[in-house]
Design a protein around this motif. Structure first.
Motif, short mmCIF file in Angstrom:
data_model
loop_
_atom_site.label_atom_id
_atom_site.label_comp_id
_atom_site.label_asym_id
_atom_site.label_seq_id
_atom_site.Cartn_x
_atom_site.Cartn_y
_atom_site.Cartn_z
N MET A 21 0.70 -1.33 0.15
CA MET A 21 0.35 0.14 -0.08
C MET A 21 0.77 1.54 -0.52
SD MET A 21 -2.26 -0.80 -0.28
CE MET A 21 -3.99 0.23 -0.52
N THR A 22 1.89 1.47 0.59
CA THR A 22 2.97 2.18 0.12
C THR A 22 3.31 2.53 -0.81
OG1 THR A 22 3.49 1.44 2.73
CG2 THR A 22 5.69 3.43 2.04
N MET A 23 3.70 1.71 -1.81
CA MET A 23 4.23 1.66 -2.75
C MET A 23 3.38 2.25 -3.78
SD MET A 23 7.19 0.95 -2.50
CE MET A 23 8.03 1.14 -1.31
N LEU A 24 2.11 2.00 -3.55
CA LEU A 24 0.94 2.24 -4.44
C LEU A 24 0.36 3.73 -4.16
CD1 LEU A 24 -1.56 -1.22 -4.77
CD2 LEU A 24 0.15 -0.05 -6.23
N LYS A 25 0.21 4.09 -3.15
CA LYS A 25 0.33 5.41 -2.94
C LYS A 25 1.81 6.31 -3.31
CE LYS A 25 -1.29 5.60 1.23
NZ LYS A 25 -1.34 5.64 3.05
N VAL A 26 3.12 5.84 -3.08
CA VAL A 26 3.70 6.89 -3.71
C VAL A 26 4.33 7.03 -4.90
CG1 VAL A 26 6.80 6.26 -4.85
CG2 VAL A 26 6.06 5.41 -2.81
N VAL A 27 3.31 5.50 -6.17
CA VAL A 27 2.73 6.36 -7.40
C VAL A 27 1.28 6.40 -7.70
CG1 VAL A 27 4.55 4.11 -7.73
CG2 VAL A 27 2.47 3.21 -8.07
N GLY A 28 1.29 6.36 -6.46
CA GLY A 28 -0.85 7.45 -6.41
C GLY A 28 -1.55 6.33 -6.98
N LEU A 29 -1.63 5.41 -6.92
CA LEU A 29 -2.66 4.01 -7.39
C LEU A 29 -3.93 3.12 -5.88
CD1 LEU A 29 -1.72 2.21 -10.52
CD2 LEU A 29 -3.57 4.06 -9.84
N GLU A 30 -3.18 4.24 -4.89
CA GLU A 30 -3.56 3.21 -3.48
C GLU A 30 -5.12 2.97 -3.73
OE1 GLU A 30 -2.47 6.18 -4.10
OE2 GLU A 30 -3.24 7.29 -1.84
N ASP A 31 -6.25 3.77 -4.78
CA ASP A 31 -7.34 3.76 -4.85
C ASP A 31 -7.97 2.66 -5.78
OD1 ASP A 31 -6.49 5.56 -6.34
OD2 ASP A 31 -9.03 6.12 -6.91
N LYS A 32 -7.39 1.59 -6.58
CA LYS A 32 -7.04 0.87 -7.77
C LYS A 32 -6.61 -0.34 -7.18
CE LYS A 32 -8.27 4.12 -10.84
NZ LYS A 32 -8.79 3.80 -11.80
N ALA A 33 -5.76 -0.81 -5.54
CA ALA A 33 -5.69 -1.55 -5.45
C ALA A 33 -5.99 -2.91 -6.19
CB ALA A 33 -5.13 -1.78 -3.93
N ASN A 34 -7.75 -2.66 -5.76
CA ASN A 34 -8.42 -4.55 -6.19
C ASN A 34 -8.60 -4.30 -7.92
OD1 ASN A 34 -7.88 -5.44 -3.90
ND2 ASN A 34 -9.72 -3.94 -3.22
N ASN A 35 -8.12 -3.40 -8.25
CA ASN A 35 -8.51 -3.73 -9.67
C ASN A 35 -8.12 -4.78 -10.74
OD1 ASN A 35 -9.84 -1.45 -8.58
ND2 ASN A 35 -10.25 -0.79 -11.17
#
Ligand SMILES: Nc1ncnc2c1ncn2[C@@H]1O[C@H](COP(=O)(O)OP(=O)(O)OP(=O)(O)O)[C@@H](O)[C@H]1O
Ligand SMILES: [Mg+2]
Lengths: 294, 227
Positions: B120-134
């Protein structure tokens, strides 16, 4: 633990993804195992029955035709002095004739007219010995005894049985080798398909730094699973075939001794799982080939 | 530090892809590699990933000479290099979260909770935390490339290598991805980006190394639109 269960999950997925070819390879594996297994079971039973022929542990020692009581006693002493001899039973030529008359009862008339004076036989000893392997030496030693005319040691039969058993072993090894090659070929192609359908994943795993073991494990497991399924099925099918076969043989000739399937189980299991796990694991490693290279 | 010392790469067919190349890239530096098709750019990245071996010369990454490194050490070596490709190379059947988590799992040793926080931290870095389950198919090209970037950095690599990371993206998304890659410098990473998009590269005011027929023909810092 997590990695191992992942690998198992992948291996199962692989088996089902290639449903048809997995089925075919298991089928080929089972056929090969049954072929090798049935041959082995027959060969082992033949060997079991042949053992009896050589296992009489008895040698006939014929004395000179004119042997007197003193010679008989001396020869007996000398025989008993030899190593590997457990007993020397005297059979006079009269007893010998009686035995023969009994053995060939249907042809009794042939012997009826033979008087004791005309008896064509000589006195003999039935020499019982201990060790089958040293029978050649014993045969030689017996022939050296003064007053001995002839030694009937069944060495010829033993040699025949030996070469028969060797022949069977050679054929068995060839069958096993041939079946292993066939199974290997089929499994290599099955796993190749599995590897091919996951080649992109493998590429990604390699770039991420997955170890060779990590990449190879699911495929090796898949090969091993095919082997386990094949060997297990073949074991039970073999049991069925064997019971039908032994039933038939017992009904036809009841003098034949047969192993029970329970007695053969360790051998069958070793051969079946040996061949199938070997081909499964080695076959999948071969089909991974360059995919697991760095 | 990355250093190519008299590196020559000749492919089996006899084609020389890199011809006595000398190049030094310091820790925490950002470099664009540019050049025409066939200049040897991808070959450089393949050598750095030790997918290919140098034919002659030395290639140092930190304190290992890749020319001498044993094949059995390759997996461990690659765990410290993050890599991004033009075609993203995501697992289509895995979610964004699982794609990124996969890189952690391959390496092993992280608990489920740890995997979750780090992904989740990495997804935040690249701005995708809300797409984790896509799933990848539900994302734009730029978003997919950001997932690939998150995956590349999750094992905390010292170096990031990207081969044409914007090759499949439109100009706006390209800017975004390049921006993220340049931003990696701020995390102390050495970043090597292959691109043929000169205009795009110039906008970031970074070092640009030029190759032609396997040889170094330029090595400058571009400030804005000069040249
Ligand atoms: N695996 C290979 N086997 C043989 N020759 C190769 C191989 N890979 C690349 N080459 C050759 O080496 C040269 C350099 O190739 P490389 O892929 O490094 O070029 P590039 O700069 O990445 O080009 P592009 O911009 O088209 O991607 C080319 O002439 C190519 O044909
Ligand atoms: Mg290229």
């Amino acid at each position: 633990m997590r990695r191992l269960s992942d690998a198992f999950a992948q291996a199962f997925k692989g088996m089902f993804r290639n449903g048809l070819i997995t089925f075919v390879s298991i089928f080929v594996l089972i056929s090969c195992l049954l072929f090798v297994g049935s041959f082995a079971l027959i060969a082992l039973n033949v060997a079991y029955n042949l053992e009896d022929v050589t296992d009489l542990n008895e040698i006939e020692v014929f004395l000179d035709f004119d042997a007197d009581d003193e010679t008989v006693a001396r020869v007996q002493r000398e025989i008993l002095r030899l190593g590997n001899v457990s007993d020397a039973i005297y059979v006079s030529k009269e007893d010998g004739l009686d035995d023969m008359t009994g053995e060939f009862a249907d042809y009794g008339y042939l012997f009826e007219d033979i008087s004791d004076e005309e008896n064509p036989l000589s006195d003999k000893f039935r020499v019982l010995y201990i060790d089958n392997d040293k029978v050649t030496t014993l045969d030689y030693e017996l022939k050296q005894i003064d007053g001995v005319r002839k030694v009937n040691s069944r060495l010829d039969i033993a040699a025949t049985v030996d070469s028969l058993q060797n022949g069977i072993s050679v054929i068995f090894v060839w069958f096993t080798a041939l079946c292993t090659v066939v199974c290997m070929f089929v499994i290599i192609n099955t796993i190749k398909l599995s590897v091919y359908s996951r080649r992109d994943e493998i590429t990604i795993m390699r770039y991420i730094g997955a170890s060779r073991t990590y990449i190879a494990a699911p495929f090796v497991l898949e090969g091993a699973l095919i082997g386990v399924v094949g060997a297990t099925a073949a074991f039970f099918l073999e049991k069925l075939i064997y019971s039908l076969l032994t039933g038939f043989v017992t009904a036809q000739m009841n003098i034949v001794k047969l192993y029970t399937y329970a007695e053969m189980t360790p051998t069958v299991l070793t051969v079946f799982f040996g061949i199938s796990l070997f081909t499964g694991v080695v076959g999948s490693l071969i089909s991974l080939g360059k995919y697991v290279e760095a | 530090m990355i250093e190519f010392k008299n590196v020559t790469k000749r492919y089996p067919e006899g084609k020389i892809a890199l011809d006595n190349l000398n190049l030094k890239i310091n820790d925490g530096e950002f470099v664009f590699i540019m050049g025409d098709s066939g200049a040897g750019k991808t070959t450089m990245t393949k050598l750095l990933l030790r997918e290919e071996r140098v034919t002659s010369g030395e290639l140092w990454v930190g304190d290992v000479n890749l020319a001498k490194m044993r094949a059995s050490r390759i997996p461990k070596y690659r765990r410290r290099i993050g890599v991004v490709f033009q075609d993203f190379r995501l697992f289509k059947q895995k979610t964004v979260f699982e794609n990124v988590a996969f890189a952690l799992r391959v390496v092993g040793g992280a608990s489920a909770a740890e995997v979750k926080t780090r992904v989740m931290t990495m997804l935040k870095v690249v701005g995708l935390e809300d797409k984790a389950n896509n799933f990848p198919a539900q994302l734009s090209g730029g978003e997919q490339q950001r997932v690939a970037l998150a995956r590349a950095i999750i094992n905390n690599p010292h170096t990031i290598i990207a081969d044409e990371p914007t090759g499949n993206l439109d100009p706006k998304l390209s800017m975004e991805i390049m921006g993220l890659l340049v931003q990696m410098k701020e995390y102390g990473k050495t970043v090597v980006v292959v691109t043929h998009e000169a205009e795009l590269a110039k906008m970031f005011h970074q070092r640009i190394v030029r190759l032609k027929d396997g040889r170094l023909v330029g090595d400058d810092i571009y400030g804005g639109d000069t040249l």
